[in-house]
Design a protein around this motif. Sequence first.
Motif, PDB file in Angstrom:
ATOM      1  N   MET A   1     -23.318 -20.075 -57.043  1.00 18.56           N
ATOM      2  CA  MET A   1     -24.594 -19.422 -56.860  1.00 18.56           C
ATOM      3  C   MET A   1     -24.629 -18.547 -55.608  1.00 18.56           C
ATOM      4  SD  MET A   1     -26.265 -20.082 -59.434  1.00 18.56           S
ATOM      5  CE  MET A   1     -28.006 -20.120 -59.583  1.00 18.56           C
ATOM      6  N   VAL A   2     -23.733 -18.837 -54.672  1.00 21.57           N
ATOM      7  CA  VAL A   2     -23.716 -18.064 -53.434  1.00 21.57           C
ATOM      8  C   VAL A   2     -23.364 -16.606 -53.724  1.00 21.57           C
ATOM      9  CG1 VAL A   2     -22.575 -17.809 -51.212  1.00 21.57           C
ATOM     10  CG2 VAL A   2     -23.155 -20.076 -52.043  1.00 21.57           C
ATOM     11  N   LYS A   3     -22.410 -16.408 -54.609  1.00 24.24           N
ATOM     12  CA  LYS A   3     -21.989 -15.035 -54.917  1.00 24.24           C
ATOM     13  C   LYS A   3     -23.093 -14.244 -55.608  1.00 24.24           C
ATOM     14  CE  LYS A   3     -17.038 -15.734 -55.096  1.00 24.24           C
ATOM     15  NZ  LYS A   3     -15.817 -15.534 -55.846  1.00 24.24           N
ATOM     16  N   ILE A   4     -23.813 -14.871 -56.490  1.00 23.94           N
ATOM     17  CA  ILE A   4     -24.876 -14.156 -57.198  1.00 23.94           C
ATOM     18  C   ILE A   4     -26.022 -13.818 -56.241  1.00 23.94           C
ATOM     19  CG2 ILE A   4     -26.212 -16.129 -58.050  1.00 23.94           C
ATOM     20  CD1 ILE A   4     -26.372 -14.550 -60.742  1.00 23.94           C
ATOM     21  N   ASN A   5     -26.315 -14.713 -55.296  1.00 23.50           N
ATOM     22  CA  ASN A   5     -27.351 -14.424 -54.307  1.00 23.50           C
ATOM     23  C   ASN A   5     -26.919 -13.262 -53.410  1.00 23.50           C
ATOM     24  OD1 ASN A   5     -29.003 -16.460 -55.238  1.00 23.50           O
ATOM     25  ND2 ASN A   5     -28.294 -17.963 -53.729  1.00 23.50           N
ATOM     26  N   ASP A   6     -25.657 -13.292 -53.018  1.00 20.63           N
ATOM     27  CA  ASP A   6     -25.114 -12.209 -52.191  1.00 20.63           C
ATOM     28  C   ASP A   6     -25.179 -10.884 -52.949  1.00 20.63           C
ATOM     29  OD1 ASP A   6     -23.906 -11.221 -49.848  1.00 20.63           O
ATOM     30  OD2 ASP A   6     -21.903 -11.346 -50.773  1.00 20.63           O
ATOM     31  N   TYR A   7     -24.847 -10.922 -54.233  1.00 22.03           N
ATOM     32  CA  TYR A   7     -24.905  -9.724 -55.069  1.00 22.03           C
ATOM     33  C   TYR A   7     -26.316  -9.153 -55.103  1.00 22.03           C
ATOM     34  CZ  TYR A   7     -25.136  -6.836 -59.238  1.00 22.03           C
ATOM     35  OH  TYR A   7     -25.371  -5.808 -60.117  1.00 22.03           O
ATOM     36  N   TYR A   8     -27.312 -10.000 -55.350  1.00 20.23           N
ATOM     37  CA  TYR A   8     -28.692  -9.521 -55.453  1.00 20.23           C
ATOM     38  C   TYR A   8     -29.214  -8.991 -54.120  1.00 20.23           C
ATOM     39  CZ  TYR A   8     -29.215 -11.080 -60.255  1.00 20.23           C
ATOM     40  OH  TYR A   8     -29.080 -11.222 -61.608  1.00 20.23           O
ATOM     41  N   LYS A   9     -28.817  -9.608 -53.019  1.00 21.58           N
ATOM     42  CA  LYS A   9     -29.221  -9.111 -51.701  1.00 21.58           C
ATOM     43  C   LYS A   9     -28.649  -7.718 -51.456  1.00 21.58           C
ATOM     44  CE  LYS A   9     -29.741 -13.541 -49.335  1.00 21.58           C
ATOM     45  NZ  LYS A   9     -29.186 -14.424 -48.297  1.00 21.58           N
ATOM     46  N   LYS A  10     -27.376  -7.558 -51.787  1.00 22.89           N
ATOM     47  CA  LYS A  10     -26.735  -6.257 -51.573  1.00 22.89           C
ATOM     48  C   LYS A  10     -27.287  -5.204 -52.520  1.00 22.89           C
ATOM     49  CE  LYS A  10     -22.718  -8.051 -49.355  1.00 22.89           C
ATOM     50  NZ  LYS A  10     -21.317  -8.088 -49.161  1.00 22.89           N
ATOM     51  N   LYS A  11     -27.593  -5.608 -53.721  1.00 20.65           N
ATOM     52  CA  LYS A  11     -28.194  -4.696 -54.697  1.00 20.65           C
ATOM     53  C   LYS A  11     -29.557  -4.233 -54.188  1.00 20.65           C
ATOM     54  CE  LYS A  11     -28.561  -3.027 -58.974  1.00 20.65           C
ATOM     55  NZ  LYS A  11     -28.029  -1.724 -59.252  1.00 20.65           N
ATOM     56  N   GLN A  12     -30.343  -5.150 -53.631  1.00 19.75           N
ATOM     57  CA  GLN A  12     -31.656  -4.818 -53.095  1.00 19.75           C
ATOM     58  C   GLN A  12     -31.507  -3.856 -51.909  1.00 19.75           C
ATOM     59  OE1 GLN A  12     -33.768  -8.204 -51.542  1.00 19.75           O
ATOM     60  NE2 GLN A  12     -35.761  -7.182 -51.668  1.00 19.75           N
TER      61      GLN A  12
END
Length: 124
Positions: free
Chosen positions: A1-12
């Motif tokens: 789940m850490v990678k998906i959270n990191d992805y969404y933060k960077k996408k934002q």
Amino acid sequence: MVKINDYYKKKQLMDQLAQEIQEMEQNNDLKKEFEFKDNLSKLMDQYGKSAKDVLEVLGNIDPSVRGKGDTSSGVGETRRKRPLKVYKNPHTGEVVKTRGGNQKDLNAWRQQYGREAVDSWVQS
């Protein structure tokens, strides 16, 4: 789940930056600066000059345009001296004054007592 959270933060962040860039592109002052840059580039190409050539000419007109390291005028421009450091060896009472760190006695002390110990002997 850490990678998906990191992805969404960077996408934002990426979306936010894209919006800021879009707003900047609508700014008239920025448009004028781009126009100036383009016209200057065309002028430099027309006369076969580089940015360095332009800065040299501008530096002759207004010396404040020159970069820090440019001493092409050579008049009264010198590098600042390093601060004088005084080391006192507490074991022998010997004193060394130097503006650089590569001094014969300091190097010998560093080998004998260690760099951190010698660096703590700075008086001023």
